[in-house]
Motif scaffolding. Sequence first.
Motif, mmCIF file in Angstrom:
data_model
loop_
_atom_site.group_PDB
_atom_site.id
_atom_site.type_symbol
_atom_site.label_atom_id
_atom_site.label_comp_id
_atom_site.label_asym_id
_atom_site.label_seq_id
_atom_site.Cartn_x
_atom_site.Cartn_y
_atom_site.Cartn_z
ATOM 1 N N ARG A 30 0.828 -1.208 0.000
ATOM 2 C CA ARG A 30 0.000 0.000 0.000
ATOM 3 C C ARG A 30 0.859 1.252 0.000
ATOM 4 O O ARG A 30 0.565 2.227 -0.687
ATOM 5 C CB ARG A 30 -0.923 0.007 1.218
ATOM 6 N N LYS A 32 3.881 1.473 -1.167
ATOM 7 C CA LYS A 32 4.502 1.579 -2.483
ATOM 8 C C LYS A 32 3.537 2.215 -3.468
ATOM 9 O O LYS A 32 3.913 3.089 -4.242
ATOM 10 C CB LYS A 32 4.937 0.201 -2.975
ATOM 11 N N GLN A 33 2.264 1.795 -3.417
ATOM 12 C CA GLN A 33 1.263 2.409 -4.286
ATOM 13 C C GLN A 33 1.121 3.900 -3.979
ATOM 14 O O GLN A 33 1.003 4.716 -4.890
ATOM 15 C CB GLN A 33 -0.092 1.727 -4.106
ATOM 16 N N ASP A 36 4.348 5.701 -5.235
ATOM 17 C CA ASP A 36 4.491 5.671 -6.690
ATOM 18 C C ASP A 36 3.528 6.637 -7.371
ATOM 19 O O ASP A 36 3.889 7.329 -8.314
ATOM 20 C CB ASP A 36 4.276 4.260 -7.230
ATOM 21 N N SER A 37 2.279 6.620 -6.909
ATOM 22 C CA SER A 37 1.274 7.475 -7.534
ATOM 23 C C SER A 37 0.234 7.886 -6.500
ATOM 24 O O SER A 37 -0.784 7.207 -6.336
ATOM 25 C CB SER A 37 0.615 6.730 -8.699
ATOM 26 N N PHE A 41 -3.647 6.331 -5.829
ATOM 27 C CA PHE A 41 -3.886 5.709 -4.527
ATOM 28 C C PHE A 41 -5.079 6.356 -3.827
ATOM 29 O O PHE A 41 -5.963 5.669 -3.322
ATOM 30 C CB PHE A 41 -2.639 5.836 -3.647
ATOM 31 N N ASP A 44 -8.354 5.461 -5.630
ATOM 32 C CA ASP A 44 -8.730 4.051 -5.500
ATOM 33 C C ASP A 44 -9.031 3.639 -4.065
ATOM 34 O O ASP A 44 -9.977 2.903 -3.810
ATOM 35 C CB ASP A 44 -7.618 3.149 -6.038
ATOM 36 N N LYS A 45 -8.215 4.073 -3.134
ATOM 37 C CA LYS A 45 -8.302 3.572 -1.760
ATOM 38 C C LYS A 45 -9.059 4.491 -0.808
ATOM 39 O O LYS A 45 -9.690 4.028 0.116
ATOM 40 C CB LYS A 45 -6.899 3.338 -1.188
#
Length: 119
Positions: A30, A32-33, A36-37, A41, A44-45
């Motif tokens: 999570r 890393k997501q 990264d972006s 994130f 989406d989350k």
Amino acid sequence: METKPVYIDLFDIRNIYLNNWNICIVECLRLKQLFDSPRIFISDKVVKVPSAKNDSPWHLETWHYSLRRLFERMKESEDKNFPNIEVLLYDFAYDMHRNEDSFTEKQFKNRMDLGKTNF
């Protein structure tokens, strides 16, 4: 003694997590997501942007629901016989209407007709 609220910056969160040696794999992914972006994130989350459903999986799930209910009704009956076809079609129609938002009007009509002819 007065307590003040603590404000944590995004970079502080990174340090907290990276310095903690007990991080589980899911949390690492999570993070890393997130790193990264961050926009993806958050959409989406965090925000949970609604998306359109596909009709094929929901139609198959409706078939499975109908057949599962058929077997459950058979097990519940005293004589252990399967109920008639009308009960199966009722369960099919019930679950189709429950997931009606997964279909366009044309798809819904086609899937209902397909279910009635195949059962």
